[in-house]
Motif scaffolding. Structure first.
Motif, mmCIF file in Angstrom:
data_model
loop_
_atom_site.group_PDB
_atom_site.id
_atom_site.type_symbol
_atom_site.label_atom_id
_atom_site.label_comp_id
_atom_site.label_asym_id
_atom_site.label_seq_id
_atom_site.Cartn_x
_atom_site.Cartn_y
_atom_site.Cartn_z
ATOM 1 N N LEU A 229 14.187 25.389 -36.401
ATOM 2 C CA LEU A 229 13.947 27.189 -36.713
ATOM 3 C C LEU A 229 15.667 27.965 -36.189
ATOM 4 O O LEU A 229 15.851 26.802 -35.499
ATOM 5 N N ASN A 230 15.550 28.619 -36.376
ATOM 6 C CA ASN A 230 17.132 29.076 -35.686
ATOM 7 C C ASN A 230 16.471 30.818 -35.583
ATOM 8 O O ASN A 230 17.475 32.104 -35.953
ATOM 9 N N PRO A 231 16.128 30.882 -33.988
ATOM 10 C CA PRO A 231 15.661 32.603 -32.925
ATOM 11 C C PRO A 231 16.649 32.680 -32.684
ATOM 12 O O PRO A 231 17.779 31.920 -32.295
ATOM 13 N N LYS A 232 17.415 33.911 -32.167
ATOM 14 C CA LYS A 232 18.704 33.675 -31.593
ATOM 15 C C LYS A 232 17.669 34.390 -30.133
ATOM 16 O O LYS A 232 16.444 34.608 -30.003
ATOM 17 N N TYR A 233 18.870 34.236 -29.201
ATOM 18 C CA TYR A 233 17.886 34.596 -27.870
ATOM 19 C C TYR A 233 18.655 36.016 -27.085
ATOM 20 O O TYR A 233 20.083 36.220 -27.430
ATOM 21 N N HIS A 234 17.395 36.667 -26.717
ATOM 22 C CA HIS A 234 18.942 37.378 -25.576
ATOM 23 C C HIS A 234 17.954 37.627 -24.751
ATOM 24 O O HIS A 234 16.471 37.791 -24.672
ATOM 25 N N GLN A 235 18.377 38.149 -23.319
ATOM 26 C CA GLN A 235 17.360 37.842 -21.772
ATOM 27 C C GLN A 235 17.235 39.640 -22.397
ATOM 28 O O GLN A 235 17.628 40.864 -23.251
ATOM 29 N N LEU A 236 15.764 39.733 -21.529
ATOM 30 C CA LEU A 236 14.783 40.541 -21.331
ATOM 31 C C LEU A 236 13.776 40.527 -20.547
ATOM 32 O O LEU A 236 12.481 40.323 -20.358
ATOM 33 N N ASP A 237 13.831 41.602 -19.227
ATOM 34 C CA ASP A 237 12.874 41.313 -18.400
ATOM 35 C C ASP A 237 12.345 43.413 -18.413
ATOM 36 O O ASP A 237 13.237 44.179 -18.046
ATOM 37 N N ILE A 238 10.803 42.611 -18.966
ATOM 38 C CA ILE A 238 10.119 43.973 -18.986
ATOM 39 C C ILE A 238 10.073 45.191 -17.598
ATOM 40 O O ILE A 238 10.119 46.539 -17.473
ATOM 41 N N THR A 239 10.894 44.660 -16.774
ATOM 42 C CA THR A 239 10.229 45.094 -15.491
ATOM 43 C C THR A 239 11.535 45.804 -14.981
ATOM 44 O O THR A 239 11.361 46.053 -13.987
ATOM 45 N N ASN A 240 12.690 45.357 -15.781
ATOM 46 C CA ASN A 240 13.745 46.153 -14.982
ATOM 47 C C ASN A 240 14.411 46.941 -16.249
ATOM 48 O O ASN A 240 14.688 46.821 -17.380
ATOM 49 N N LYS A 241 14.908 47.784 -15.852
ATOM 50 C CA LYS A 241 15.341 49.256 -16.739
ATOM 51 C C LYS A 241 16.353 48.642 -17.616
ATOM 52 O O LYS A 241 16.808 49.160 -17.971
ATOM 53 N N GLN A 242 17.189 48.438 -16.333
ATOM 54 C CA GLN A 242 18.833 48.973 -16.460
ATOM 55 C C GLN A 242 18.487 47.161 -18.075
ATOM 56 O O GLN A 242 19.432 47.097 -19.119
ATOM 57 N N SER A 243 17.501 46.124 -17.050
ATOM 58 C CA SER A 243 17.719 45.727 -18.877
ATOM 59 C C SER A 243 17.004 45.600 -19.968
ATOM 60 O O SER A 243 17.787 45.317 -21.535
ATOM 61 N N LEU A 244 16.365 46.249 -20.064
ATOM 62 C CA LEU A 244 15.577 46.838 -21.511
ATOM 63 C C LEU A 244 16.672 47.312 -21.698
ATOM 64 O O LEU A 244 16.877 47.928 -23.441
ATOM 65 N N GLU A 245 17.576 48.588 -20.895
ATOM 66 C CA GLU A 245 18.482 49.754 -21.417
ATOM 67 C C GLU A 245 19.877 48.460 -22.330
ATOM 68 O O GLU A 245 20.041 48.615 -23.087
ATOM 69 N N VAL A 246 20.095 47.411 -21.293
ATOM 70 C CA VAL A 246 20.818 46.544 -22.142
ATOM 71 C C VAL A 246 20.601 46.114 -23.238
ATOM 72 O O VAL A 246 21.378 45.730 -24.280
ATOM 73 N N PHE A 247 19.818 45.446 -23.723
ATOM 74 C CA PHE A 247 19.138 44.797 -24.826
ATOM 75 C C PHE A 247 18.921 46.094 -26.035
ATOM 76 O O PHE A 247 19.616 45.625 -27.262
ATOM 77 N N ARG A 248 18.490 47.311 -25.677
ATOM 78 C CA ARG A 248 18.005 48.692 -26.643
ATOM 79 C C ARG A 248 19.707 48.324 -26.892
ATOM 80 O O ARG A 248 19.274 48.777 -28.050
ATOM 81 N N ASP A 249 20.116 48.398 -26.692
ATOM 82 C CA ASP A 249 21.973 49.266 -26.944
ATOM 83 C C ASP A 249 22.750 47.997 -27.534
ATOM 84 O O ASP A 249 23.293 48.587 -28.512
ATOM 85 N N TYR A 250 22.237 46.597 -27.029
ATOM 86 C CA TYR A 250 22.549 45.489 -27.510
ATOM 87 C C TYR A 250 22.045 45.690 -29.304
ATOM 88 O O TYR A 250 23.395 45.058 -29.894
ATOM 89 N N ILE A 251 21.175 46.097 -29.465
ATOM 90 C CA ILE A 251 20.493 45.771 -30.400
ATOM 91 C C ILE A 251 20.592 46.716 -31.112
ATOM 92 O O ILE A 251 20.886 47.183 -32.908
ATOM 93 N N LYS A 252 20.813 48.032 -30.948
ATOM 94 C CA LYS A 252 21.211 49.846 -31.700
ATOM 95 C C LYS A 252 22.262 49.265 -32.248
ATOM 96 O O LYS A 252 22.655 49.086 -33.407
ATOM 97 N N ASN A 253 23.659 48.648 -31.807
ATOM 98 C CA ASN A 253 24.817 48.361 -31.786
ATOM 99 C C ASN A 253 24.894 47.505 -32.831
ATOM 100 O O ASN A 253 26.320 47.329 -33.632
ATOM 101 N N THR A 254 24.508 46.181 -32.814
ATOM 102 C CA THR A 254 24.618 45.111 -33.951
ATOM 103 C C THR A 254 23.810 45.394 -34.680
ATOM 104 O O THR A 254 24.381 45.286 -36.213
ATOM 105 N N TYR A 255 22.473 45.672 -34.952
ATOM 106 C CA TYR A 255 21.821 45.677 -36.445
ATOM 107 C C TYR A 255 21.185 47.627 -36.408
ATOM 108 O O TYR A 255 20.530 47.227 -37.397
ATOM 109 N N GLY A 256 21.432 48.271 -35.489
ATOM 110 C CA GLY A 256 20.977 49.418 -35.682
ATOM 111 C C GLY A 256 19.425 49.881 -35.158
ATOM 112 O O GLY A 256 19.378 51.378 -34.894
ATOM 113 N N GLY A 257 18.634 48.571 -34.589
ATOM 114 C CA GLY A 257 17.575 49.022 -34.769
ATOM 115 C C GLY A 257 16.786 47.782 -35.080
ATOM 116 O O GLY A 257 17.070 46.758 -35.962
ATOM 117 N N ILE A 258 15.048 48.199 -34.564
ATOM 118 C CA ILE A 258 14.093 46.487 -35.060
ATOM 119 C C ILE A 258 13.152 47.167 -35.943
ATOM 120 O O ILE A 258 12.729 48.537 -36.362
#
Length: 277
Positions: A53-82
């Motif tokens: 199987l071939n999942p992708k990985y990204h760090q995400l700590d839901i208790t950390n606002k900055q981690s959430l924002e970094v992940f959001r921006d990465y997804i938005k810029n790379t794929y457009g959305g979820i």
């Protein structure tokens, strides 16, 4: 052609890991395994790669606002959305935990409810129209487990807002701090947190109807995981079954619902709760 994207929070082990496995096998899109700890997350990805199987990985700590924002921006810029968001990350104190109720209430609600709200506030703006959101609740997320009729009425009020729900949860944390919580809230911070998740899911569906987004809460069953001290009779893949049903198979008419581990709809706000299993 833009790829579809599925994201599972807290998915380096347990039910979350099994949900990623199931999505990798069946989903026609990219699947993100996420975790707070990078090394554990990458090991989980490597374990799935050994299965072909071939999942992708990204760090995400839901208790950390900055981690959430970094992940959001990465997804938005790379794929457009979820397109699929599975909110799985959660904690639970053991039955024999020695921490006082005040500590258990504060920490459990912080992760299981307030951090979930923060996750949704951050990621919902990048949900694509037609997306599916699956909030992992529990058999403990049934309203009938809250002793107070007044609180039950407030929690199932059709006009309840997220800020009002958050205010109720803060009142619970304060009551636990004062040692006055049991008569109205009961003696389990996990129950309160998962009732909040169930109530939140109903509110979120109401707010997202105009975007054709489906939000549901699910009880995955009593599963053999670290969280249950490996006492649950179900395997993690059995626990992933109902969440995967909601992510991939459920008709679009199922939204704002509470789904049991056998993929059947049940009333989260029934006066008499169903059995824990």
């Amino acid at each position: 052609m833009v790829s579809k994207v599925a994201v599972v929070t807290g998915s380096n082990k347990g039910i979350g890991f099994a949900i990623v496995r199931g999505l990798c096998k069946r989903y026609d899109g990219i699947v993100y395994l996420t975790s707070r700890d990078v090394e554990r997350g990458k090991k989980a990805v490597a374990d799935l790669e050994k299965e072909g199987l071939n999942p992708k990985y990204h760090q995400l700590d839901i208790t950390n606002k900055q981690s959430l924002e970094v992940f959001r921006d990465y997804i938005k810029n790379t794929y457009g959305g979820i397109d699929i968001l599975v909110n799985n990350a959660a904690i639970a104190f053991k039955h024999d935990a020695t921490e006082p109720a005040s500590v258990q209430a504060k920490e459990t609600l912080f992760v299981n409810y307030f951090s979930l709200v923060s996750t949704c506030e951050t990621l919902f703006p990048v949900l694509n129209n037609g997306a599916r959101v699956i909030n992992l609740s529990s058999s403990c997320g049934q309203l009938g487990l809250i002793p107070s009729q007044s609180l039950r009425d407030q929690l199932k009020d059709e006009k309840l807002t997220v800020p009002e729900l958050s205010k109720l949860m803060q009142q619970y944390v304060e009551a636990a701090k004062q040692g006055t919580h049991e008569p109205e809230w009961g003696n389990s911070s996990y129950v309160v947190s998962k009732v909040a998740v169930s109530a939140l899911s109903v509110i979120q569906q109401r707010e997202l109807n105009d975007r054709d987004i489906k939000v549901n809460a699910v009880h995955p069953g009593y599963v053999d995981t670290d969280m249950t001290s490996h006492k649950g009779p179900l395997t993690i893949d059995q626990g992933a079954s109902a969440p995967l049903y909601l992510a991939l198979d459920a008709p679009d008419t199922i939204k704002g619902k509470f789904v049991w581990h056998n993929s059947k709809l049940v009333d989260w706000d029934a006066e008499k709760p169903l059995s824990v299993i």
